[in-house]
Structures are given as structure tokens and as C-alpha cells.
Design a protein around this motif. Structure first.
Motif, short mmCIF file in Angstrom:
data_model
loop_
_atom_site.label_atom_id
_atom_site.label_comp_id
_atom_site.label_asym_id
_atom_site.label_seq_id
_atom_site.Cartn_x
_atom_site.Cartn_y
_atom_site.Cartn_z
N GLY A 597 0.82 -1.20 0.00
CA GLY A 597 0.00 0.00 0.00
C GLY A 597 0.85 1.25 0.00
N GLY B 6 -8.09 0.79 -1.26
CA GLY B 6 -7.86 0.03 -0.04
C GLY B 6 -9.09 -0.73 0.40
N ASN B 33 -2.64 -5.04 0.42
CA ASN B 33 -2.98 -3.88 -0.40
C ASN B 33 -4.27 -4.10 -1.20
OD1 ASN B 33 -2.37 -1.34 -1.46
ND2 ASN B 33 -1.34 -2.22 -3.25
#
Lengths: 960, 344
Positions: A597, B6, B33
Motif C-alpha cells: 500500500g 484500499g 494492499n
């Protein structure tokens, strides 16, 4: 990332050449084993030729070639006269340890010969006998006698220790969490920073002064050990010039020269223990993102996929023989026109070995719910072969400088280790098992693990007032780094009609990069004051230390994805990333998807600081009763920067994010009391109490989720709150009690019987997370309070009592029996109860995780100085040890006893016994290393199984 | 249009309302992720599309726009209906009872597949069979199913412990990497469903789901057409699957088993028509005592029928037959508009 290569410091030091020979030795107090400062050592007929012992009790002076009679004098002690001392310009004459007994300087005189002095008991054994703390050890004198090449071989001769994996040393069967290793009395992270114990096979014995293992705590030691504290002290002033070269090789029929050996194409510097960039994360992938079809151009997506190393498969080749070589040199030099001296040590070692396990099994098993069905169900069984290549490069350099009252030293250590692994596995997933979908797959796993450790030690020792004051300070920074660049798993799923990558079955090909950097800084000062207390000698010790540690950790992952239907002509993993399969080429149209992320939940920075102060007093309580009473205080703070997945995914409300926040803080007091009652001069009764601590590691106090891609098992940091777990992992406090009777006999023989008990408050165990049934996940948690008690018998005995002809044989060993118990939490108790089988009973207590119920070490050796021959057989086993605590559906996992039997023979040859040949056989019983699932009335089922095979080693070393 | 970045979680007590015609695009990512819409226990999703303005969940790689939807162009302008794994999926969790591996109440909740253990919002199961997790109507979930680890990926629509107070109707799953729809216990009923070109099983049930699936089409999943598991705890439960048409293979896609049940599965199967049956495709087991077959039709020659059943052919399984799903209720779907339902 390129590694800087070593700088090799070659000492080119020329001594003033003369026809004089050098005489060296150490003078100690026979009663307590401590060195005597300021004793006079001189030629009887010429009192001006000689020296005064320095702060180590050492002396060194030169005499013209010839044979002399020396005298050693010190006020309040008997005078010793040593006959037949030869001064030879070609070689230093090291007299060894000269023991002075209290008496009258003028009236009492003892006459001995130089030969007798050399074979007398070394100071360490006296220290051991007299020390108020229970300790054991082995010193350079013994290494020399038996010829062990590395610290790990030497350590096996210390009673009460077990060697695991050929390199880790444990005491009393207590696991790694409760053990600790130090180098030169400072904490040093091992090559594996998640282990407390240090890898011992990297220290050549010819540079080690001694190895000491303390079984109980004293105030000057760090408080975070419970089982044993091992300290390796390197030499500072070598007694004689040393220039030594050794080479060795070993052969294991299963592992070496085997054409089935598995490896994969690595980099050009693999042989030096580091990657040359072949496995580096591609330049464009550093920020954790990846170009995406239709969002980015076809070219970008394709270029990104092509930037990854296309090797995904293992290949078979013939493995070479294991090989190792080392070089070491050391000396001390008297400086001109001064009594000061300079000592240095230097060593370089290189080792490469090959492992091939042809029968590796990893299993996941479940209990069945039916109380009458005893056998366990498999969820997944992986079986296959694994090849490993391990390279270890080590360098140690030290320089020391000594004046009359001070000693300084600087030691540098670098270790570089690279381990490359390639495996091929058949994976069988059982759809009938809970949470499993059922599939057959074949995987290729490629891994590389690179570790580097650099440690610097700066140490000063100062003695004042005839040695009544001693100040010892140490500064020691360490930098260690570990990376696992490009862990690759490629598993084709096989269905009756198709072979392809299936995310829901064997998974898509995945790649992982892990990196860890840790910096440690330690500063400490220890002060000792000898004084009189109630007219008896007493020793006051006090000091301060500060230990700072910082760790930076990150995991990045990428998955291969397919933008079109898959179609594979070949199931060769190395063909998967061929250009014709890369996006936008159909079929397959491979692109890489990022598992990272914008904020990485699998990255953290942690630091800890431990400020400590202590004071202790050693004194005579009654005539034969000595005591050491001490108190240590440690103020420990651990901080963490990291976030959970929820926060990393953008949920700032429910997610958790820590920014250098305190996750552990405590001021703890560690009292200790040790009593020793001398029944006779050679017989003691000891009792001790101490409080120690076991703190959670950085990894344990984190949000990290670490996937082992081969076994597919996941470690979760404890900061995650989950169901019954509140995310608050705390330290374990341990109260230790020891009672021991010991009998010392000449020549280092010993017999002792001990009893010990330890109470654990909030022990930490690795717990299987019961709510997660699809994947296999573990988390460290505090469990119910624990308690253990045990008995230990230790002995080392020469066999000349049977017949004098057997005087060179000795047997040694120890037997430790430990009963450990832990009170289950309600959650654990209930989950076990609901899976109870008919006939099974459930106790509220169970064995502690990591604690073996018994440890047996035994050895028979033959040693003859005259023949230069040492032969030994050593056996070691640990009882079945609960390694992972099960819950509900998941059975407990036990490590099975590994019956380790090793043989070694060592022969010194040549005029001065300067050349040593050694031959070893390891794992003679061909035991397997196995951990198994256990359930009531059910057959054991494999969790891990590897077969190390029998290996044969041959070594040659020469001292110039 | 909305972008899902997300893992978006609708937590206890919160309601997320999605307007008809909304296009929601998940960002790329795997593992931690992965993007997904997670409705935790006690949360509500009000996603009420219509036949003319469905709600579309897809990937950012998909060039479809809300204007396309308004104009009735429901197909992706650029992605094939087989493309999968581009993002996560939709996960709805509730408080209805599940049959997890323990009946003593201490494991009445478990972690949903596809959400790592570190996220407590992934827990589901409870004691409220009438639980209401909202309304899901006229939604199309496309190209999702990214994985978080091998064997642990996200279904198109995951329903874990969802109660009977929840409405799930007119749902289309296209090209998901894992299962099309997967039920983990609970009591929710689903009707008018299409599972098209998914990467694993077409319809997957676990942990004694006790609802009914009525009127549906399954087209060429890469796994089993039906993967129907039994209770994992002692708490029993049976579900009903009826009025469905299944295409088990086409020229380039072949499913595994036609029906795959465990020994302890409890399901009443009725009025199911399988066509496009390839050699080797079969019912894996006919001996499970709580599985009933009523009017199950295989579009094969009578002589070949036995080769598609592992064991004796049950009385309720016959050769021939006609489509059973009422596809007129599915006219709004991409599958229907692309002609994939022709012949049904």
C-alpha cells in the motif's frame, strides 16, 4: 546495494632482533583464582633480570638463551622457585599459571619445575570453584589441549550445555527466549536478530581466551536471561606468536556430490555471502506500486513485468563438497624502552557448505470434532526436496595496548552470511478439511537470505591502588542487516483437465523482498572495589550500562497476475516469464500486481533503550559461608512506529497507527542473592535466588505479518487485538531458585547435584489463532502463569579409578529433568475441552512451550598430551518439546527428540605437534529432525520433517 | 463514479448507501494492499440499483462510465468478461448462526476468507438468524478476487453469517478470480443470480448455510460448478438450491465437478439443468445422506449419464431436460446482453 569489502589489516610489526628468549606467565592467588598484580618474577641468581606482574597478573621478560631458575615473590604469599626454565630465542617459553598460596614470603618456599607449572589446573577452574555465582566454562588452555577448532566444538565440552543445529548453545533445555549470548561481555545480536543466542561456529578457538556459561544471575549481568548466559572473551595479549592456517572439508553422501542437488541461478558474488544485485528489487518497484493495464500504457506494464528477474524455477546439478578455510595470527610485542606492550589478533575464515534434503515434509493437520474419531485430518501436506548453499565469511581483528595500570583494546568483527535455497514440492490440499478448498499443486521455491554483522568493541581497564580499585568500561556499536531479496514461489495447480496458476488453489506466482537493519549501541562501566569488611576480604561491585537498539524492517511483495486466459505449453517455471507470456501478449498476459500500500503495514521501525545500574557486595558471612548480595535496576523503554492493515488501507478512524509510541516501558528491580558454603576446600554447597526478565522482541511487539512463503505459515505481531487477545504483550518476570552440592577433584573433575525452580509470571508463547481457519496463523501472546522445577546431575570423571591405564579416558555428561507447567487461559481450556476425545482427560495445566522435559548430554573422550591424540564420542538429546500450542481444531505441535551422536578424532603431528589432523562423523544415528502434531490416541502427524543425514569431515591445520 | 482505494469497512452501526447507476472502481493491489468493500457485523449496505440503473463494482482498469450505464451500455468497453484478479470484492458479514468448528459457543465466530487475521472486522457469526445487513439489488461485481495469500482470496460476493433480514436479489458476478458467490453459514436467501466465468467455484457453500438460492445461472467457472460443504461444527443446517441453469463448459473454458459435496453436506437440490457437459465432469458423491437430488437434468445422452455420476445414478438425476432458470429476470446483466445466456 553493494557491500563494502573488508579492509584487511596486516600487521607488519618487526621486533628488535636479538639472541634473547622470552619468558611469559601469569601469577594467580591459589585460593581464589584471581590474578596477583605487582608480584616479582626474576632470575634467582640475578634479581635485576625479571619483571613485575601487570594488571592481568601477567609478566613477560627476555633472557639470553640458557636454562634458569626463577623465583616468584609477593608479600603475604609463599615464594615459589621454578627450576629448569629454558630461554630459547626461537620460541616464547610460556610457563602458564603460577599459583601463589598465602604464607610467609621468607619462610615458606615451594620448589617446582617448569613442566609441573604448565600442566597445573588453570585459573578458570579455581574461579569456578570459588565463584559465588554458578558458572562453568572452558579456557584457551583446554582448547589447546584438545585441539577444538571452533567455539561450538569447545562448548560441547562444558557440562550442561546442548548444541543445536551445530551452532547454537542452550542451557538446561530452556529455549532461545530464555538464553543469552555475549561477546566480550557486551550484548551482540546474532546473525539472526530474532534469536537471543549467538551462532558459535564462527569463532576460531585460537583467538578465544575463554567461554563462560553462567547458570544464575548476578547483578552485573543483563537481567534478560533465565536459562544460561554465555560469554565469549577474545584474547587481548596472546601468550605466544601465532600464525595458523586450517582447511577442512566434509562429505555427506546425501548432500554432497549428489546429482539431484537443487539450486537456482543466483549472482556472481554469492560465493562471498552477498548478492550482487541479481536479486534486487527492480528500480521501478522501489516505491511499492506497479503499473496497471489500461491505467498505464501497455509499454509501461510490459516493461515493469520484464524488469523482474525471469528465473522462477529450481534446477538440479551436482553439489560440491563442503569446504572451509581459516587463517589466524596473533602476538604480543614488548615496546622498546618501556614496560608497555601491544597485543593483536587477526583472523579470517571462510566456509561454504551444501545441504540437500531429499525428503522434506511440511504438514498442516486438524482434529476432528467427533469425540470417537481419534485420527487427525490433513489440511495440506507438502513434500519434496530442498537444496541449500550456505556461505559464511568472518573476520575478527583486535589490537590491545597495556601500560602498568591500564589496558585498552579495540576489537572489530564482521560476519557475512549468504544462504541460497531452492526447493521443489508437491502440495496436496484436502478439500474435506475445515476451511480448505482442495487442490493439487507443484511448487518451485527460491530463497536467498543475506546477513551481515559488524561489531566494534572499545574497552578500557584501569587498576588503581594495587588492584583494589578496578574500572572497566566498554563501548560497543553493532550494525546488522538481514535481507531476503526476491523470495519466489511458483506453484502450478493441477486439475484433471488443466494445469495453470489458480489463485484459489496453489496460488499465483509471488515474490517477496524483506529487509531488516538493526543498530545496537552499548556503553557500560563496571567498577570493582576490594576492601575489608568485618576484617574479612570483601568485594564491592557497581556500575552503569545503557543499551540502545534500533530496527528498521520492511516487507514488499508482488504477485504475478494474468490479464487473459491462461494456456501453458510448458510447466517449466523458468519459461513463465518468457516475453511471449508478458502483457499484452495473449494468452496469459502477465502483469505484476503490488502487494504494498501507500503506507506499508508490513514495515516498522522500533527502538528500545535499557538503562541499568547495579550494586553488589561479595563478603564472608560466616567462616566458610560467602555471599554475594546484589541489586540491579533496569529502566526499559521500547517504542514502535508502524500501523495495522486497516490504517494502511486508509481507515484512519478504526485503524491504528503508532508513531514512535511507547509499547513497553518498565522499571524493574532484579535482586539476587548467592550463597556458597565451603564444606571442604573442594566441596561446596550453594544456594541462590534471583529475579530475571524475558522481554518481547521487536518483531513480537509489532503489527508485522510475516509470511513464510514455503510453509505458507504466517506470523502476526502481538499488537493486533483479536477476539480474546487484547494486543498488550508484556514482559515475563521470572523468579529463579537454585540449590547445588558440588565436589571438585583434581584435573578438572567434578560431580554435582542441583535442584532448581523457576516461576514465570506472564510467559509468552506462540499461539495458533483459532478463529483463522483458511490460513495458518500464529501470534505471540502472554499465557497463564508458568512454573518449572528440575534436577540436574553433572559430572566429569577420569577413568583411572578403574585401572590406571585408563587415566587418559574421561567421561562427562549431565542429566537434567524438568517438570514444567503452565496454567491454561480459559480460552485455551475451553477450546481444548470442546475437542476432547472419548477417554481423554484434560488437566488445567500443561507443559510450557519451548521447555524440554529432559536433557541428556554425555561424552566419552580420550586425551593424551604425549601422543597429541584426542578422541571423543558425544551424545545429546532433548525430550519432546511443545513448540506451538494448539487450540480447538488445531493440535499441539511437539519437537521430537533428536538423538545426536557425534564422533571426533584429532591427532597432532610434526616435531612440535604443530600440525593437527581431525576427522569427524556427525549424526551417526542418522536421526531425523521432526516436529509432529499430537492428539490423544492418534498417530503423530508431521509438521516439519527433514533428514540431515550422516556427514564425515576431515580437517587439517598448521601452526607456523 | 467512485474509486475504492484500499479496504473500505462499514463498521457496526454504520450504513453505507450506494445510489443506482453508481460505478465503483477498485484500485489494483494484492495481499495487504487488496481493495475490497467489507460490511462488518452490525454494518449495513444499502445498494439498491435497478434493472436500468444497476450498481457496478469493477476495477480502475475498466473504462466503463456512469454515462455508459445511463445509456444502457452495461458491458465493459475494454475488458473481456474473463479478466479477473484486478481488485478484491464485496464481503458482507453478519450475526446469524454459523456452524464453525466448535459448538460450545467459544468459536461461534471465525475470520472470513480473504481478510487477514489482523483485521477484526473480518469476524462473522453470532446468534441472530434474522440479522439484517441491508439490501443488495441489481449489482454487478466484475474482475475482482485478488488474493491475500495462496488459498486465501476474495470471492465476488462473500456472505458470512448473513441473516435472513438481508435482501440479496439480482446479482451478477463476472470473472472473479475466486468463487462467484460463497456462503459461510447464515440464513440469507438469494435470488436471480449469475455467476459467469469465475476463476474458482460457481456457487460455494460452507458452515451449514440455511438459506435458499432460487433462480440462477452458472456459466463456466474454472473450479466446480457447485462446491457444497457441510457443517464444520455440530450445529446442523441444510440449504436449498433450486431453479438453475448451468453451462459446464464452452470451447475455451471447462469446469471441474458439476456438483461437489462432502459426506456431511446438507442440501436439497432441485430443478437444475446442466448443459455443455464435457467428458469427465461429474457429481463427485451421491452417498451423502443429507443431499437430495430432485429433477436434476444433464444435457447428455442417456447412455452417457452414468459416466457423469460417481456412483449409482440417483433417481432424481436424469438425461436430457430443459433450462430451469427464468432468465427474463436477468435481462439487465452483462452476461445477458453479451449473449452468454442464449439457449437458456
Amino acid at each position: 546495494m553493494k557491500k563494502t569489502l573488508f579492509f584487511l589489516f596486516i600487521f607488519v610489526l618487526t621486533q628488535g632482533f636479538s639472541q634473547n628468549g622470552i619468558i611469559r606467565g601469569v601469577v594467580i592467588d591459589d585460593a581464589v583464582g584471581e590474578s596477583i598484580i605487582g608480584a616479582n618474577v626474576f632470575v634467582k641468581d640475578n634479581p635485576t633480570s625479571g619483571a613485575v606482574t601487570d594488571l592481568d597478573g601477567s609478566f613477560s621478560f627476555s633472557l639470553p638463551a640458557g636454562t634458569y631458575t626463577l623465583q616468584v615473590k609477593y608479600i603475604g604469599y609463599q615464594t615459589i622457585t621454578i627450576d629448569d626454565v629454558v630461554s630459547d630465542p626461537k620460541e616464547e617459553n610460556v610457563l602458564g599459571t603460577i599459583r601463589l598460596s598465602e604464607g610467609d614470603l621468607e619462610l615458606d618456599e615451594v620448589v617446582v619445575t617448569a613442566k609441573v607449572i604448565k600442566t597445573s589446573e588453570v585459573a578458570l577452574l579455581t574461579l569456578k570453584r570459588k565463584s559465588a555465582v554458578m558458572m562453568d566454562g572452558i579456557s584457551s588452555a583446554k582448547f589447546k589441549q584438545v585441539g577444538d577448532a571452533t567455539a561450538v566444538e569447545a562448548a560441547k565440552r562444558v557440562t550442561g550445555v546442548s548444541i543445536e543445529g551445530g551452532k547454537y548453545v542452550y542451557v538446561r533445555g530452556l529455549g532461545d527466549r530464555y538464553s543469552k549470548s555475549m561477546l566480550n561481555n557486551v550484548d551482540i545480536p546474532g546473525l539472526d536478530p530474532d534469536k537471543n543466542t549467538l551462532q558459535m561456529d564462527i569463532f576460531p578457538t585460537n583467538l578465544i581466551d575463554n567461554i563462560i556459561i553462567s547458570k544464575n544471575f548476578a547483578a552485573e549481568m543483563p537481567a534478560d536471561f533465565t536459562g544460561g548466559l554465555l560469554n565469549i572473551e577474545t584474547k587481548d595479549f596472546p601468550e605466544r606468536k601465532l600464525l595458523s592456517v586450517s582447511v577442512s572439508t566434509s562429505y555427506n553422501p546425501q548432500m554432497n556430490l549428489n546429482s539431484d542437488y537443487l539450486t537456482y541461478n543466483g549472482g556472481g558474488t554469492d560465493f562471498l555471502g552477498f548478492d550482487d544485485g541479481t536479486r534486487a528489487l527492480p528500480a521501478g518497484a522501489q516505491d511499492g506500486s506497479a503499473p496497471f493495464p489500461f491505467v498505464n500504457s501497455n509499454q509501461e506494464v510490459s516493461d515493469f513485468a520484464k524488469s523482474f528477474n525471469p528465473t522462477l524455477g529450481a534446477r538440479r546439478t551436482t553439489s560440491p563438497m563442503d569446504f572451509s578455510a581459516s587463517f589466524s595470527m596473533a602476538n604480543q610485542i614488548g615496546l622498546k624502552n618501556s614496560t608497555n606492550s601491544l597485543g593483536y589478533i587477526f583472523s579470517l575464515s571462510y566456509k561454504t557448505d551444501y545441504k540437500y534434503y531429499d525428503d522434506v515434509v511440511y504438514g498442516e493437520f486438524q482434529k476432528t470434532l467427533s469425540p470417537t474419531e481419534y485420527q487427525m485430518n490433513y489440511a495440506t501436506v507438502q513434500s519434496g526436496q530442498l537444496g541449500e548453499k550456505n556461505v559464511l565469511l568472518g573476520g575478527l581483528a583486535g589490537i590491545a595496548y597495556k601500560t602498568a595500570k591500564s589496558k585498552y583494546r579495540l576489537t572489530l568483527l564482521h560476519l557475512q552470511n549468504g544462504e541460497s535455497r531452492a526447493g521443489q514440492f508437491d502440495i496436496d490440499n484436502n478439500g474435506a478439511a475445515v476451511g480448505q478448498s482442495g487442490y493439487i499443486a507443484k511448487s518451485d521455491n527460491l530463497e536467498y537470505n543475506q546477513r551481515g554483522l559488524t561489531n566494534v568493541l572499545i574497552n578500557g581497564v584501569h587498576k588503581y591502588d594495587d588492584g583494589n580499585w578496578e574500572v572497566d568500561w566498554r563501548l560497543s556499536p553493532t550494525l546488522s542487516s538481514i535481507s531476503d531479496p526476491d523470495i519466489r514461489k511458483t506453484a502450478f495447480t493441477y486439475t484433471p483437465t488443466n494445469t495453470f496458476f489458480s489463485a484459489g488453489a496453489g496460488g499465483n506466482p509471488s515474490r517477496i523482498w524483506r529487509s531488516l537493519t538493526e543498530v545496537n549501541g552499548i556503553g557500560k562501566v563496571d567498577i570493582t572495589r576490594k576492601h575489608l569488611l568485618f576484617d574479612n576480604p570483601g568485594k564491592l561491585k557497581f556500575g552503569l550500562s545503557n543499551t540502545y537498539k534500533f530496527r528498521d524492517y520492511e516487507i514488499l511483495s508482488y504477485d504475478i497476475q494474468f490479464f487473459a486466459n491462461q494456456s501453458w505449453d510448458s510447466t517449466d517455471p523458468n519459461a513463465v516469464l518468457n516475453p511471449e507470456n508478458i502483457y499484452p501478449n495473449e494468452p496469459n498476459a502477465i502483469y505484476f500486481q503490488s502487494g504494498n500500500g501507500r503506507l506499508n503495514p508490513n514495515a516498522y521501525q522500533s527502538n528500545s533503550n535499557n538503562a541499568a545500574a547495579y550494586i553488589s557486595e561479595e563478603f564472608q558471612l560466616l567462616k566458610k559461608l560467602n555471599a554475594v548480595i546484589g541489586l540491579r535496576a533496569e529502566y526499559f523503554v521500547q517504542r514502535h512506529t508502524g500501523r495495522d492493515q486497516l490504517y494502511a488501507n486508509g481507515d484512519k478512524i478504526n485503524g491504528r497507527n503508532l508513531d514512535n509510541e511507547v509499547v513497553l516501558e518498565s522499571l524493574d528491580l532484579f535482586p539476587t542473592a548467592n550463597f556458597i558454603y565451603g564444606l571442604t576446600d573442594m566441596q561446596n554447597l550453594r544456594a541462590s535466588y534471583s529475579r530475571t526478565i524475558a522481554r518481547p522482541s521487536f518483531k513480537e511487539l509489532s503489527f508485522a505479518q510475516i509470511l513464510d512463503p514455503i510453509t505458507n505459515r504466517i506470523f502476526n505481531g502481538s499488537l493486533f487485538t483479536y477476539s480474546s487477545w487484547n494486543g498488550q504483550l508484556v514482559s515475563t518476570n521470572i523468579d529463579n531458585m537454585d540449590l547445588r552440592w558440588e565436589l571438585f577433584m583434581e584435573n578438572g573433575q567434578i560431580f554435582s547435584v542441583s535442584a532448581f525452580a523457576k516461576a514465570f509470571n506472564n510467559p509468552i508463547e506462540l499461539v495458533r489463532i483459532p478463529e483463522q481457519q483458511t490460513s495458518t496463523e500464529y501470534q505471540p501472546r502472554n499465557v497463564g502463569d508458568g512454573f518449572l522445577y528440575g534436577f540436574e546431575v553433572e559430572f566429569r570423571k577420569d577413568l583411572d579409578f578403574i585401572t590406571p591405564a585408563m587415566k587418559n579416558f574421561n567421561i562427562s555428561g549431565n542429566l537434567t529433568i524438568i517438570e514444567s507447567m503452565i496454567e491454561m487461559t480459559d480460552v485455551e481450556f475451553n477450546s481444548r475441552q470442546s475437542y476432547l476425545k472419548d477417554g481423554e482427560t484434560l488437566d488445567r495445566n500443561r507443559q510450557m512451550a519451548g521447555q524440554s522435559p529432559y536433557v541428556i548430554n554425555g561424552g566419552v573422550s580420550y586425551n593424551s598430551d604425549d601422543l597429541g591424540l584426542d578422541v571423543g564420542v558425544f551424545y545429546n538429546v532433548k525430550g519432546p518439546t511443545l513448540t506451538i500450542v494448539g487450540a480447538g481444531l488445531f493440535p499441539d505441535i511437539y519437537m521430537k527428540p533428536f538423538h545426536s551422536l557425534n564422533f571426533s578424532v584429532l591427532k597432532k603431528i610434526g616435531k612440535n605437534q604443530n600440525t593437527t589432523i581431525d576427522f569427524k562423523v556427525a549424526n551417526i544415528l542418522n536421526s531425523k529432525l521432526q516436529s509432529v502434531y499430537q492428539s490423544y490416541n492418534a498417530d503423530d502427524q508431521i509438521f516439519n520433517s527433514i533428514n540431515p543425514g550422516i556427514s564425515f569431515g576431515l580437517g587439517l591445520s598448521h601452526n607456523f | 463514479m467512485r474509486v475504492l482505494g484500499g479496504r473500505i469497512t462499514v463498521t457496526n452501526g454504520v450504513t453505507l448507501t450506494i445510489e443506482p447507476g453508481t460505478v465503483i472502481k477498485g484500485q489494483a493491489g494484492a495481499g495487504a494492499n487488496a481493495t475490497a468493500l467489507l460490511i462488518a457485523r452490525g454494518g449495513k449496505l444499502m445498494a439498491e440499483g435497478t434493472a436500468t440503473l444497476p450498481i457496478i463494482f469493477t476495477s480502475i482498469a475498466d473504462e466503463i462510465t456512469p454515462e455508459d450505464v445511463v445509456a444502457g451500455r452495461f458491458a465493459s468497453p475494454n475488458l473481456e468478461p474473463t479478466v479477473n484478479g484486478l481488485w478484491g470484492g464485496v464481503i458482507v458479514l453478519g450475526n446469524a448462526q454459523i456452524s464453525a468448528s466448535n459448538d460450545n459457543g467459544d468459536v461461534s465466530e471465525v475470520q472470513i476468507e480473504g481478510i487477514p487475521t489482523s483485521d477484526q472486522n473480518g469476524l462473522y457469526g453470532g446468534n441472530n438468524d434474522a440479522d439484517n445487513s441491508g439490501v443488495i439489488r441489481y449489482i454487478s461485481i466484475r474482475h475482482g478476487g485478488t488474493n491475500i495469500g495462496s488459498g486465501n482470496e476474495i470471492n465476488g460476493l462473500t456472505l458470512g453469517g448473513v441473516g435472513s433480514g438481508t435482501v440479496v436479489e439480482n446479482v451478477e458476478i463476472v470473472g472473479n478470480q475466486d468463487d462467484g458467490i460463497e456462503f459461510f453459514g447464515g440464513t440469507v436467501n438469494v435470488k436471480n443470480l449469475i455467476s459467469w466465468n469465475v476463476g474458482d467455484d460457481g456457487i460455494d457453500t460452507d458452515q451449514a448455510w440455511r438459506g435458499t438460492l432460487d433462480n440462477f445461472v452458472v456459466i463456466t467457472p474454472a473450479g466446480h460448478c457447485f462446491e457444497l460443504d457441510g457443517p464444520e461444527g455440530t450445529f446442523p443446517g441444510t440449504h436449498t438450491i433450486k431453479n438453475g441453469s448451468i453451462i459446464a463448459s464452452t470451447e475455451d473454458r471447462v469446469s471441474e465437478d458439476l456438483i461437489n459435496v462432502d459426506d456431511n453436506t446438507g442440501v436439497d437440490l432441485s430443478n437444475l439443468y446442466f448443459t455443455g457437459i464435457a467428458e469427465g465432469q461429474k457429481i463427485n458423491r451421491v452417498t451423502a445422506s443429507a443431499v437430495t437430488f430432485t429433477n436434476i437434468m444433464f444435457d447428455v445422452a442417456q447412455a452417457d449419464l452414468a459416466s457423469h455420476v460417481n456412483g449409482a445414478v440417483p433417481a432424481g438425476v436424469t438425461a436430457g431436460g430443459t433450462p430451469q432458470a427464468n432468465v427474463s429476470t436477468l435481462n439487465w446483466t452483462w452476461a445477458s446482453k453479451s449473449g452468454a445466456l442464449s439457449g437458456l
